[in-house]
Design an enzyme around this catalytic site. Structure first.
Site, PDB file in Angstrom:
ATOM      1  N   THR A 373       0.867  -1.156   0.000  1.00  0.00           N
ATOM      2  CA  THR A 373       0.000   0.000   0.000  1.00  0.00           C
ATOM      3  C   THR A 373       0.906   1.208   0.000  1.00  0.00           C
ATOM      4  O   THR A 373       2.084   1.097   0.282  1.00  0.00           O
ATOM      5  CB  THR A 373      -0.853  -0.079   1.285  1.00  0.00           C
ATOM      6  OG1 THR A 373      -1.581  -1.287   1.214  1.00  0.00           O
ATOM      7  CG2 THR A 373      -1.763   1.093   1.465  1.00  0.00           C
ATOM      8  N   ASN A 393      -3.431  -4.086  -2.549  1.00  0.00           N
ATOM      9  CA  ASN A 393      -3.326  -5.080  -1.488  1.00  0.00           C
ATOM     10  C   ASN A 393      -1.915  -5.647  -1.459  1.00  0.00           C
ATOM     11  O   ASN A 393      -1.035  -5.022  -0.893  1.00  0.00           O
ATOM     12  CB  ASN A 393      -4.398  -6.175  -1.580  1.00  0.00           C
ATOM     13  CG  ASN A 393      -4.480  -6.970  -0.280  1.00  0.00           C
ATOM     14  OD1 ASN A 393      -4.031  -6.471   0.758  1.00  0.00           O
ATOM     15  ND2 ASN A 393      -5.023  -8.152  -0.298  1.00  0.00           N
TER      16      ASN A 393
HETATM   17  O1  DON Z   1      -6.757  -2.425   2.899  1.00  0.00           O
HETATM   18  C1  DON Z   1      -6.004  -3.096   3.590  1.00  0.00           C
HETATM   19  O2  DON Z   1      -6.049  -3.128   4.804  1.00  0.00           O
HETATM   20  C2  DON Z   1      -4.898  -3.893   2.906  1.00  0.00           C
HETATM   21  N1  DON Z   1      -5.309  -4.227   1.579  1.00  0.00           N
HETATM   22  C3  DON Z   1      -3.653  -3.096   2.921  1.00  0.00           C
HETATM   23  C4  DON Z   1      -2.470  -3.820   2.342  1.00  0.00           C
HETATM   24  C5  DON Z   1      -1.183  -3.250   2.747  1.00  0.00           C
HETATM   25  O3  DON Z   1      -1.087  -2.306   3.468  1.00  0.00           O
HETATM   26  C6  DON Z   1       0.002  -3.959   2.230  1.00  0.00           C
HETATM   27  N2  DON Z   1       1.182  -3.309   2.569  1.00  0.00           N
HETATM   28  N3  DON Z   1       2.025  -2.819   2.938  1.00  0.00           N
END
Ligand code: DON
Length: 565
Positions: A373, A393
């Site tokens: 993210t 994701n």
């Molecule tokens: O929305 C969420 O909580 C996850 N899809 C976030 C993924 C994420 O932060 C990956 N990385 N660092």
């Protein structure tokens, strides 16, 4: 070319004489505008737009489109995210452009006939992809609150994709590390190679297919993505490879403005994203901690850490039970943000003793209420601020590119609770509230947050990091508000994380002194494990406003810069 030469070359090409940028733990100072993001090029794009007269919304939209080109593992047009915006007059809004389950999705779609999870289906296939929201979200923000045209804010991203940009060591390494999984997909191979060879630092990397898609969006607006050629290519790929996103799903996708969730912590207003984000946990934890004088206990003291862990344990138990898309499930939001509820959750707190996660359950809702993210922060001199977190994701999503579009697809469906009490890739569990349903949004930990005082933004923050996003955001707020730290210390000091289950404390090197660790163990805390990945927990690119002056800090845990003028 070695890395320092590349960085020097990069900065000469990028900054003009009146701009300041820093990739280290130093704060950057400015008076006009500030962007702190994971990508040097994207931060610069955002600041330029604001320098030419755009507001913070124009700057944020331009930064986000640029990130889709310059930071492809998480910057995206094939994913989704959230924006929290604080306006000059003190009004705060949030926009949800989280992905949605396709219309043909159903509750048990990742389970076999025995009801067991089919490994990988929700992460590395076309079935893992939720209907993307980023384009609709960004264009909506620009339409409703921007001052520039679509063509103006998208031009820099199109240019970067069309003409290419100098690949630095960081990005070349990032892409090639993901290579094995990424290179199973022929369209990803096309996107991430030059003449059949792996990308290298020093290459000029062009993305012609992505440039074409961005141009379609720039020319036609949402129809450049959700209809016409791009939609045809996405749906054709889905039909060929077992995916279920349809023309109808794309045509019907809408971003939504939602009421921000809010608390007041020690005189500061804290605004963040409501469901389908679980950022309300940040507020719950602040409410639990408010009665305690963390500053007097001392940053990093075993007492302060014990308190924070116990708050985290209780809040994450609530997440698993109560949080999901509030359009589908009656999330007891008023209860969760209520200060009295927070105190009741803490009524069994023992100042000297750890509780056990097995003995902690979610608070009961009143009967009538029913890895990658990226985060960036933007502020302009009027005090308009944007806190923006976006994701595919996993790093590079499901690692599949839609042929002919340059679009990497998200694997966000894995954020649903695909089976009750079964952990997702972040070891988070969930139940009914976050079960899969057609057109439902999957629960997120993304917590873009703005802290304000007397109607003026003070801190704009948030982070990537899956389940750790929430505790990273909490720690930065506590560092700034309770410990009164300068932003560079608040962001860079070591962090730790607890999420109820599993009952373990993940910590960065230097987060706990040997004495502190011993004291926490004596209180009964268990499961200490050093953070195993990369440079640390999260990447909290933040900005701060103090006495009308702007400060930006790039989290030193990952590359990128804060740029201001
Ligand atoms: O929305 C969420 O909580 C996850 N899809 C976030 C993924 C994420 O932060 C990956 N990385 N660092």
């Amino acid at each position: 070319m070695n890395q320092s030469i590349l960085i020097l070359l990069g900065s000469l090409l990028i900054f003009s004489s009146s701009e300041a940028g820093a990739a280290s733990r130093e704060a950057v100072y400015g008076e006009g505008a500030m962007v702190s993001s994971r990508s040097t090029l994207a931060s610069t794009v955002g600041v330029k737009i604001m320098k030419q007269g755009g507001n913070a919304i124009d700057g944020a939209v331009a930064t986000a489109f640029a990130l889709a080109v310059t930071y492809p593992s998480a910057g995206n047009i094939g994913g989704g995210g959230f924006a929290v915006i604080h306006f000059e007059d003190g009004k705060v809004i949030t926009q949800d452009h989280r992905e949605m389950a396709p219309g043909a999705a159903h509750r048990d779609m990742y389970l076999d006939d025995n009801g067991d999870e089919i490994k990988g289906l929700s992460r590395s296939t076309l079935l893992a992809t939720g209907v993307p929201g980023s384009v609709e979200g960004l264009l909506g923000l620009l339409r409703d609150y921007g001052t520039n045209t679509r063509q103006e804010v998208m031009a820099p991203a199109i240019k970067l994709a069309e003409e290419g940009f100098l690949l630095d060591t960081d990005l070349a390494k990032h892409i090639n590390t993901a290579g094995q999984a990424l290179f199973k997909n022929p369209a990803a191979v096309k996107k991430f190679t030059i003449d059949g060879r792996a990308l290298q630092a020093g290459d000029i990397w062009k993305q012609p297919d992505l440039a074409k898609t961005l141009r379609l969006i720039s020319d036609k607006g949402r129809d450049g993505f959700y209809a016409g050629e791009t939609a045809d290519l996405i749906v054709r790929e889905m039909q060929k490879g077992g995916g279920i996103i349809s023309h109808d799903d794309l045509a019907n996708y809408r971003a939504v403005y939602r009421e921000p969730v809010h608390t007041n912590y020690r005189g500061y207003d804290v605004w963040t994203m409501g469901p389908p984000s679980s950022a309300v946990l940040v507020l719950q934890m602040l409410n639990m901690l408010e009665p305690f004088d963390l500053k007097a206990m001392g940053w990093g003291s075993s007492k302060a850490i014990h308190l924070m862990i116990e708050a985290e344990r209780r809040a994450y138990a609530d997440r698993a039970e109560h949080l999901g898309d509030s359009d589908f499930y009656d999330v007891p939001l008023d209860m969760l943000v209520d200060k009295k509820y927070a105190q009741s959750r803490f009524s069994d707190f023992d100042i000297n003793k750890a509780s056990s996660s097995e003995a902690i359950f979610a608070g009961a809702a009143p009967a009538q209420e029913s890895m990658e993210t990226t985060h960036f922060s933007v502020i302009d001199k009027s005090g308009t601020a944007v806190s923006f977190t976006t994701t595919l994701n996993s790093s590079y999503g499901n690692k599949m590119v839609v042929p002919g579009t340059g679009i990497l697809l998200n694997n966000e469906m894995d954020d649903f609770s695909i089976k009750p009490n079964t952990a997702n890739q972040f070891d988070l569990i969930g139940r009914e509230a976050n079960a899969i349903a057609p057109r439902k949004r999957m629960l997120s930990s993304m917590s873009p947050t703005i802290v304000s005082k007397d109607g003026v933004p003070v801190l704009v923050t948030g982070s990537p990091g899956g389940s750790t996003i929430i505790t990273t955001t909490l720690q930065i707020i506590l560092n700034v508000v309770s410990h009164e730290m300068p932003l560079e210390d608040a962001v860079s000091l070591p962090r730790f994380h607890h999420q109820w289950k599993p009952d373990r404390i993940i910590y960065e090197k230097y987060a706990f002194s040997p004495d502190t660790l011993r004291a926490l163990e004596e209180m009964g805390h268990v499961g200490f494990s050093a953070w195993p990945y990369g440079r640390g927990i999260g990447d909290a690119n933040s900005v701060l406003m103090k006495d009308g002056k702007l400060y930006g800090v790039k989290d030193p845990r990952a590359d990128g810069v804060a740029v201001g003028f």
